[in-house]
Design an enzyme around this catalytic site. Sequence first.
Site, short mmCIF file in Angstrom:
data_model
loop_
_atom_site.label_atom_id
_atom_site.label_comp_id
_atom_site.label_asym_id
_atom_site.label_seq_id
_atom_site.Cartn_x
_atom_site.Cartn_y
_atom_site.Cartn_z
CB ALA A 34 -20.12 -2.97 79.70
CE LYS A 35 -16.11 -7.62 73.25
NZ LYS A 35 -17.03 -8.53 72.53
CB VAL A 36 -14.69 -5.50 80.40
CG1 VAL A 36 -14.12 -6.23 81.63
CG2 VAL A 36 -13.72 -5.57 79.24
#
Length: 362
Positions: free
Chosen positions: A356-358
């Site tokens: 996931a991006k974060v």
Amino acid sequence: MTTTTPYPPDPQAPHNELPGRIMAREMAEQPAVLRRILSQGAPAIHQVAREIAARSPRFVLLTARGTSDNAALYAKYLLEIRLGLPCGLASMSTITAYGARPDLTDVLVVTVSQSGGSPDLVASTQAAREAGAITLAVTNNPDSPLAGVSEYHVDIMAGPERALPATKTYTASLLALYLFVEGLRDSDGTAAEALPDIAEQLLDRQDEVRTLAARYRFAERMVITSRGYGYPTAKEAALKLMETSYIPALSYSGADLLHGPLAMVDNVSPVIAVVPDGKGGEALRPVLDRLRGRGADLVVIGPRQQVEQASAGFVLPTEDVAEELQPILEILPLQLLAYEVTIARGQDPDAPRALAKVTETR
């Protein structure tokens, strides 16, 4: 016949027709991002550096995860070499999991995070500030929770990054950290002004990287090594290869490689050596000699002389670039390599599985 994605691909094309189009576009944006930081961001970075320098921190703790951790390692080299200021990489779990509360009076805590949203980064920075630290967040989001709990903030100004593998935020973080350290030295960092043009030239050499990717598309393992300022590049290149192509890529300092891991090197698994043009490259030469002696399939990213003595490589035009700035350029062909190897293996570098991006670690 092998087909490859045009670079940079048409951003309007359907996603299912052009895997990797987002990562390719964001890699191509890097020269513009570097120019933006130099023209618009540098004065604010210098002001933050002046204010922190006036407080005479006695020690620096660097806090980060993932790609940002490799940017923080680069800052560690800068601070120790350029300023003689002792630095350490923080173990956040001592605070977030074990509840430790060290005395951080007059310690500068620099937290590097593309998103500024990971809970452990926010919590450890808040705890550090409560423990007396001078806190600085280096992020791509000035409205992030991390920026909110930090006393100072540096905006890396990379613009939205949508591909899961971080590319432009990494080089933007490196340049912002370089300008910050130069500001602590009361220097304006003008040595960095040539970087955007050189970066543009390197990204235009996609065909060379595609040839390397074809050579290594079936690799089952890679070893990446460097020394000095190049070591963070080796770690970041390994991370990019693992998260995009899923090839196990092991990164080692050249010195550490000789202390045991050299035994696994053979003539099958490629070894990528990031060779700085300077003292780091000089320190790496005995390692390169040992690798050649073992018949390693050696790929060199660095000066022409070293590339010519390797099995393959990519020449970096770093003759007039200070060694401390070279990591901003060294990583570019390695980002492209991760991209091209992934495409050649029939995978989509925009969307690595299970990521996931974060990343919300605690």
